[in-house]
Design an enzyme around this catalytic site. Structure first.
Site, PDB file in Angstrom:
ATOM      1  N   GLY A 117       0.800  -1.162   0.010  1.00 37.73           N
ATOM      2  CA  GLY A 117       0.101  -0.061   0.005  1.00 37.73           C
ATOM      3  C   GLY A 117       0.883   1.166   0.178  1.00 37.73           C
TER       4      GLY A 117
ATOM      5  CG  HIS B 249       5.141   5.076  -4.776  1.00 38.82           C
ATOM      6  ND1 HIS B 249       5.906   4.511  -5.551  1.00 38.82           N
ATOM      7  CD2 HIS B 249       5.583   4.575  -3.605  1.00 38.82           C
ATOM      8  CE1 HIS B 249       6.759   3.631  -5.212  1.00 38.82           C
ATOM      9  NE2 HIS B 249       6.235   3.696  -3.947  1.00 38.82           N
ATOM     10  CD  GLU B 250       4.084   9.878 -10.185  1.00 41.64           C
ATOM     11  OE1 GLU B 250       4.281  10.234 -11.705  1.00 41.64           O
ATOM     12  OE2 GLU B 250       4.603  10.567  -9.541  1.00 41.64           O
TER      13      GLU B 250
ATOM     14  CG  HIS C  66       3.216   0.907  -5.869  1.00 39.65           C
ATOM     15  ND1 HIS C  66       3.357   1.864  -4.744  1.00 39.65           N
ATOM     16  CD2 HIS C  66       3.626  -0.012  -5.195  1.00 39.65           C
ATOM     17  CE1 HIS C  66       3.748   1.415  -3.571  1.00 39.65           C
ATOM     18  NE2 HIS C  66       4.240   0.401  -3.812  1.00 39.65           N
TER      19      HIS C  66
ATOM     20  CG  ASP D 141      12.647  -2.795  -2.279  1.00 36.88           C
ATOM     21  OD1 ASP D 141      13.341  -2.297  -1.469  1.00 36.88           O
ATOM     22  OD2 ASP D 141      11.541  -2.303  -2.532  1.00 36.88           O
TER      23      ASP D 141
ATOM     24  CB  SER E  11       5.360   3.496   0.988  1.00 43.43           C
ATOM     25  OG  SER E  11       5.019   2.540  -0.282  1.00 43.43           O
TER      26      SER E  11
HETATM   27  O1  PAF Z   1       8.163  -4.552  -1.751  1.00 45.77           O
HETATM   28  C1  PAF Z   1       7.066  -4.615  -1.075  1.00 45.77           C
HETATM   29  O2  PAF Z   1       6.240  -3.780  -1.066  1.00 45.77           O
HETATM   30  C2  PAF Z   1       6.944  -5.926  -0.089  1.00 45.77           C
HETATM   31  O3  PAF Z   1       8.221  -6.420   0.355  1.00 45.77           O
HETATM   32  C3  PAF Z   1       6.057  -6.974  -0.850  1.00 45.77           C
HETATM   33  C4  PAF Z   1       6.950  -7.661  -1.949  1.00 45.77           C
HETATM   34  C5  PAF Z   1       4.824  -6.576  -1.233  1.00 45.77           C
HETATM   35  C6  PAF Z   1       6.096  -8.301   0.243  1.00 45.77           C
HETATM   36  O4  PAF Z   1       5.148  -7.673   1.518  1.00 45.77           O
END
Ligand code: PAF
Length: 282
Positions: free
Chosen positions: A31, A34-35, A37, A152, A188
């Protein structure tokens, strides 16, 4: 857009879509969208018949309880963003018991050592938590393709390893880092920065750009020294780690070999916000 707040209706929906032969693209999130995502959804839209996202702040991947508590949450706003994106057909917002039916604990994984580098050293247990939630979401959503941000990068490598080891028929896609105008990687956590902090945090990206210029020109120990000097001079910021590592093994290196690919990884605390970034080195 369909909204599923528990597991059973989600499973029924997925089954119906599978029966119709629909190809499912999936982007799991915690959740505070942001852009960055939105760019995952845009990629998923291009390659699938149906795009599903999830919103679940996974407690087991937070080794610091304060970080979990302070993690930004705004489901109403997130749903609006998803709807407006036009690229998401369904969102799954599970209950804790839908993911952890028995105990709120991570499984133990062996990611062939990837879990022991960088974030693994700084955040013990973090990748077992990520592995547990992603495995469970994959089993429920049954995607053909799944999308994760390159921001990440270690998480992305670990999810690829998880999928290989469990022999799940899912293709994992890394999506390029989406940056603010000043270069700061979208996250986020950026919502917790003041306007002044957000502006000064651009030094993280600027440093990575310099590292890329220095790479193969000066030695890696000298690059490390210069990066530490840059952050020693930044008020309100603390460099947690900076590493140049092999892109495949994620092992830190002090030398480079012509035929290997390398990436610079950095974590900086700006006030009490932990920011992570990385860059492929040419
Ligand atoms: O990158 C994330 O937002 C989280 O680590 C994920 C992959 C949704 C797992 O909770």
């Amino acid at each position: 857009m369909e909204i599923f707040k528990t597991k059973k209706p989600l499973l029924d929906f997925v089954e119906r879509q599978k029966e119709m032969g629909k190809k499912i693209g999936f982007a799991p999130t915690m959740g505070a969208l942001h852009e960055g995502h939105l760019s995952l959804y845009a990629h998923a839209r291009e390659e699938n018949d149906l795009v599903i996202s999830s919103i679940f702040v996974n407690p087991t991947q937070f080794n610091n309880p304060q970080d979990l508590e302070k993690y930004p949450r705004n489901i109403k706003k997130d749903i609006k963003i998803l709807e407006e994106s036009g690229n998401v057909d369904a969102v799954y917002i599970p209950e804790i018991s839908d993911i952890y039916p028995d105990v709120l604990e991570s499984k133990e994984y062996d990611f062939d050592g990837l879990e022991n580098e960088m974030e693994g050293k700084s955040r013990p247990g973090h990748f077992n938590g990520v592995g547990t939630v992603v495995e469970e979401l994959f089993l429920q959503v049954k995607p053909d393709n799944a999308y994760f941000g390159d921001k990440d990068y270690q998480q992305l490598a670990i999810i690829k390893k998880l999928t290989d080891k469990l022999k799940l028929p899912i293709k994992i896609h890394g999506v390029p880092i989406f940056r603010e105008k000043n270069g700061l990687a979208m996250s986020s956590r950026n919502q917790r920065l003041s306007a002044k902090e957000k502006e000064s945090a651009k030094i993280i990206y600027e440093t990575l750009v310099k590292v890329n210029d220095w790479f193969r020109v000066i030695t890696i120990p000298e690059i490390n020294r210069r990066v530490h000097d840059i952050f020693d001079d930044q008020p309100g910021m603390k460099l947690e780690y900076f590493e140049i590592a092999d892109e495949t093994t994620l092992k830190q290196t002090d030398f480079f070999y012509k035929d290997r690919s390398y990436r610079a990884f950095i974590v900086v605390h700006v006030g009490d916000v932990r920011l992570i970034d990385n860059m492929h080195l040419d």
